[in-house]
Motif scaffolding. Structure first.
Motif, PDB file in Angstrom:
ATOM      1  N   ALA A  32       1.337  -4.794  -8.728  1.00  0.00           N
ATOM      2  CA  ALA A  32       2.634  -4.146  -8.971  1.00  0.00           C
ATOM      3  C   ALA A  32       2.946  -4.213 -10.462  1.00  0.00           C
ATOM      4  O   ALA A  32       2.643  -5.210 -11.119  1.00  0.00           O
ATOM      5  CB  ALA A  32       3.720  -4.860  -8.184  1.00  0.00           C
ATOM      6  N   LYS A  46       0.828  -5.693   0.005  1.00  0.00           N
ATOM      7  CA  LYS A  46       1.539  -4.439  -0.310  1.00  0.00           C
ATOM      8  C   LYS A  46       0.655  -3.210  -0.093  1.00  0.00           C
ATOM      9  O   LYS A  46       1.112  -2.204   0.474  1.00  0.00           O
ATOM     10  CB  LYS A  46       2.037  -4.469  -1.766  1.00  0.00           C
ATOM     11  CG  LYS A  46       2.607  -3.143  -2.264  1.00  0.00           C
ATOM     12  CD  LYS A  46       3.190  -3.271  -3.644  1.00  0.00           C
ATOM     13  CE  LYS A  46       2.207  -3.181  -4.777  1.00  0.00           C
ATOM     14  NZ  LYS A  46       1.810  -1.824  -5.166  1.00  0.00           N
ATOM     15  N   ASP A 200       7.325   1.354  -3.046  1.00  0.00           N
ATOM     16  CA  ASP A 200       7.005   1.287  -4.479  1.00  0.00           C
ATOM     17  C   ASP A 200       7.728   2.387  -5.248  1.00  0.00           C
ATOM     18  O   ASP A 200       8.021   2.231  -6.429  1.00  0.00           O
ATOM     19  CB  ASP A 200       5.490   1.489  -4.704  1.00  0.00           C
ATOM     20  CG  ASP A 200       4.741   0.177  -4.826  1.00  0.00           C
ATOM     21  OD1 ASP A 200       5.328  -0.878  -4.529  1.00  0.00           O
ATOM     22  OD2 ASP A 200       3.557   0.211  -5.215  1.00  0.00           O
ATOM     23  N   ASP A 214      12.987  -2.672  -1.351  1.00  0.00           N
ATOM     24  CA  ASP A 214      12.012  -1.874  -2.099  1.00  0.00           C
ATOM     25  C   ASP A 214      11.539  -2.628  -3.333  1.00  0.00           C
ATOM     26  O   ASP A 214      11.840  -3.820  -3.483  1.00  0.00           O
ATOM     27  CB  ASP A 214      12.682  -0.554  -2.512  1.00  0.00           C
ATOM     28  CG  ASP A 214      13.984  -0.829  -3.239  1.00  0.00           C
ATOM     29  OD1 ASP A 214      13.936  -1.500  -4.279  1.00  0.00           O
ATOM     30  OD2 ASP A 214      15.061  -0.423  -2.747  1.00  0.00           O
ATOM     31  N   LYS A 215      10.895  -1.915  -4.245  1.00  0.00           N
ATOM     32  CA  LYS A 215      10.280  -2.561  -5.412  1.00  0.00           C
ATOM     33  C   LYS A 215      11.298  -3.192  -6.358  1.00  0.00           C
ATOM     34  O   LYS A 215      10.927  -4.012  -7.207  1.00  0.00           O
ATOM     35  CB  LYS A 215       9.395  -1.549  -6.154  1.00  0.00           C
ATOM     36  CG  LYS A 215       8.368  -2.222  -7.038  1.00  0.00           C
ATOM     37  CD  LYS A 215       7.310  -1.254  -7.496  1.00  0.00           C
ATOM     38  CE  LYS A 215       7.341  -1.086  -8.986  1.00  0.00           C
ATOM     39  NZ  LYS A 215       6.330  -0.131  -9.452  1.00  0.00           N
ATOM     40  N   ARG A 219      11.095  -5.907  -9.368  1.00  0.00           N
ATOM     41  CA  ARG A 219      11.604  -5.634 -10.724  1.00  0.00           C
ATOM     42  C   ARG A 219      12.655  -6.662 -11.133  1.00  0.00           C
ATOM     43  O   ARG A 219      12.675  -7.128 -12.245  1.00  0.00           O
ATOM     44  CB  ARG A 219      12.255  -4.239 -10.780  1.00  0.00           C
ATOM     45  CG  ARG A 219      11.307  -3.065 -10.609  1.00  0.00           C
ATOM     46  CD  ARG A 219      12.032  -1.750 -10.919  1.00  0.00           C
ATOM     47  NE  ARG A 219      11.228  -0.583 -10.618  1.00  0.00           N
ATOM     48  CZ  ARG A 219      11.359   0.144  -9.500  1.00  0.00           C
ATOM     49  NH1 ARG A 219      12.278  -0.160  -8.597  1.00  0.00           N
ATOM     50  NH2 ARG A 219      10.584   1.189  -9.304  1.00  0.00           N
ATOM     51  N   VAL A 225       9.739 -10.204  -1.541  1.00  0.00           N
ATOM     52  CA  VAL A 225       9.277  -8.832  -1.791  1.00  0.00           C
ATOM     53  C   VAL A 225       8.390  -8.352  -0.635  1.00  0.00           C
ATOM     54  O   VAL A 225       8.647  -7.296  -0.053  1.00  0.00           O
ATOM     55  CB  VAL A 225       8.512  -8.729  -3.131  1.00  0.00           C
ATOM     56  CG1 VAL A 225       8.221  -7.279  -3.460  1.00  0.00           C
ATOM     57  CG2 VAL A 225       9.297  -9.368  -4.251  1.00  0.00           C
ATOM     58  N   TYR A 229       8.960  -5.110   2.238  1.00  0.00           N
ATOM     59  CA  TYR A 229       8.025  -4.020   2.546  1.00  0.00           C
ATOM     60  C   TYR A 229       7.650  -4.066   4.031  1.00  0.00           C
ATOM     61  O   TYR A 229       7.541  -3.042   4.698  1.00  0.00           O
ATOM     62  CB  TYR A 229       6.752  -4.140   1.693  1.00  0.00           C
ATOM     63  CG  TYR A 229       6.887  -3.630   0.271  1.00  0.00           C
ATOM     64  CD1 TYR A 229       7.773  -4.224  -0.618  1.00  0.00           C
ATOM     65  CD2 TYR A 229       6.130  -2.565  -0.195  1.00  0.00           C
ATOM     66  CE1 TYR A 229       7.886  -3.770  -1.926  1.00  0.00           C
ATOM     67  CE2 TYR A 229       6.237  -2.103  -1.505  1.00  0.00           C
ATOM     68  CZ  TYR A 229       7.113  -2.725  -2.361  1.00  0.00           C
ATOM     69  OH  TYR A 229       7.238  -2.273  -3.655  1.00  0.00           O
TER      70      TYR A 229
END
Ligand code: UDP
Length: 260
Positions: A32, A46, A200, A214-215, A219, A225, A229
């Motif tokens: 990522a 992921k 993503d 979500d991503k 971030r 995380v 997902y």
């Protein structure tokens, strides 16, 4: 990983030569990145989840007449796709203010937009993917006016469909990014949806709690995380009923991939 010839390696995916001319194998990695590659990491499992989620959404979109590059999933991390000529534009559709729009225009995160807004970014890592207008796209020949019209119509159609689909599983589609490609189809050059659709490149918030699924969890270092997902996949009915968000099933999911 596939032993086929590697055509291209991106941040989250690798493209390999496909079994037949005009096809490619798209391999989903666990890597990522965020903030134009400044933040790098791994989200365990992921790739397996995004392969499944994107397969599911591309098939659904195909069913409503949105042409896509997707052909079929090959295994836990790979899918067979049609080789297309990628249009160097990222198409972002927004329903609710978040991310760069909220920051740039000083609109509080979570503000419902008066209508869906489509934005274009020129795919150029060295420049940090600058925002461009339809004028830049047609003047520089990245897409013709007719292609751009198709792209806009498809992007809004995808937005309407996916907004409803996600709402049905308790998720708000805040915004997302699409990529399109050109494909020769019976002597006709057509615009088709390419790349992937997954957490993503979508913002998905829980309808009840507004929790980010979500991503942005990667971030913004929000933790859990993989679980987010996995929860998206579970709500879509892709993961076995038994798998819950609190499972450490991401490692199970990856181990399945090694068997397939
Ligand atoms: N997005 C993406 N790839 C990019 C930039 C954005 O997939 O290179 C997605 C992102 O996940 C979000 C939407 O596009 O769902 C809008 O992103 P935004 O412009 O707010 O940028 P960000 O906040 O990610 O910098």
């Amino acid at each position: 990983m596939s032993r086929r010839r590697r055509i291209y390696e991106g941040k989250a995916k690798v493209l390999f030569e496909g079994p037949e001319p005009g096809t490619l194998v798209q391999y989903f990695k666990d890597d990522a990145t965020a903030f134009n590659n400044q933040k790098k990491g791994t989200i365990t499992g992921k790739g397996v989840l995004n392969n499944r989620i994107s397969e599911y959404l591309m098939i659904k979109l195909n069913e409503i007449g949105v042409p896509t590059h997707f052909m079929r999933r090959l295994n836990m991390r790979e899918q067979l796709i049609r080789q297309v000529e990628i249009i160097p534009i990222e198409v972002v559709v927004r329903n609710v203010a978040a991310g760069s729009l909220a920051k740039r225009l000083g609109i509080p995160d979570g503000t419902q937009l008066p209508r869906s807004i489509v934005e274009f970014y020129y795919k150029k890592d060295e420049l940090g993917d600058p925002m461009v207008s339809d004028e830049h796209i047609t003047a520089f020949g990245w897409a013709s006016p007719h292609e751009l019209e198709d792209i806009m119509a498809l992007a809004l159609r995808v937005n309407d469909y996916l907004s409803g689909l996600f709402l049905g599983i308790g998720l708000k589609l805040i915004d997302f990014k699409l990529e399109f490609g050109r494909l020769w189809d019976h002597d006709e050059l057509r615009i088709v949806l390419a790349d992937e659709i997954s957490p993503d490149n979508c913002r998905l918030w829980d309808v009840r709690t507004n929790e980010k699924m979500d991503k942005d969890r990667f971030r913004q270092d929000l933790g859990k995380v993989e679980e987010a997902y996995q929860e998206v996949a579970r709500r879509l009915g892709i993961l076995a009923e038994a798998a819950t968000a609190s499972d450490t099933a991401s490692s199970n999911v990856t181990s399945i991939s090694e068997k397939e």
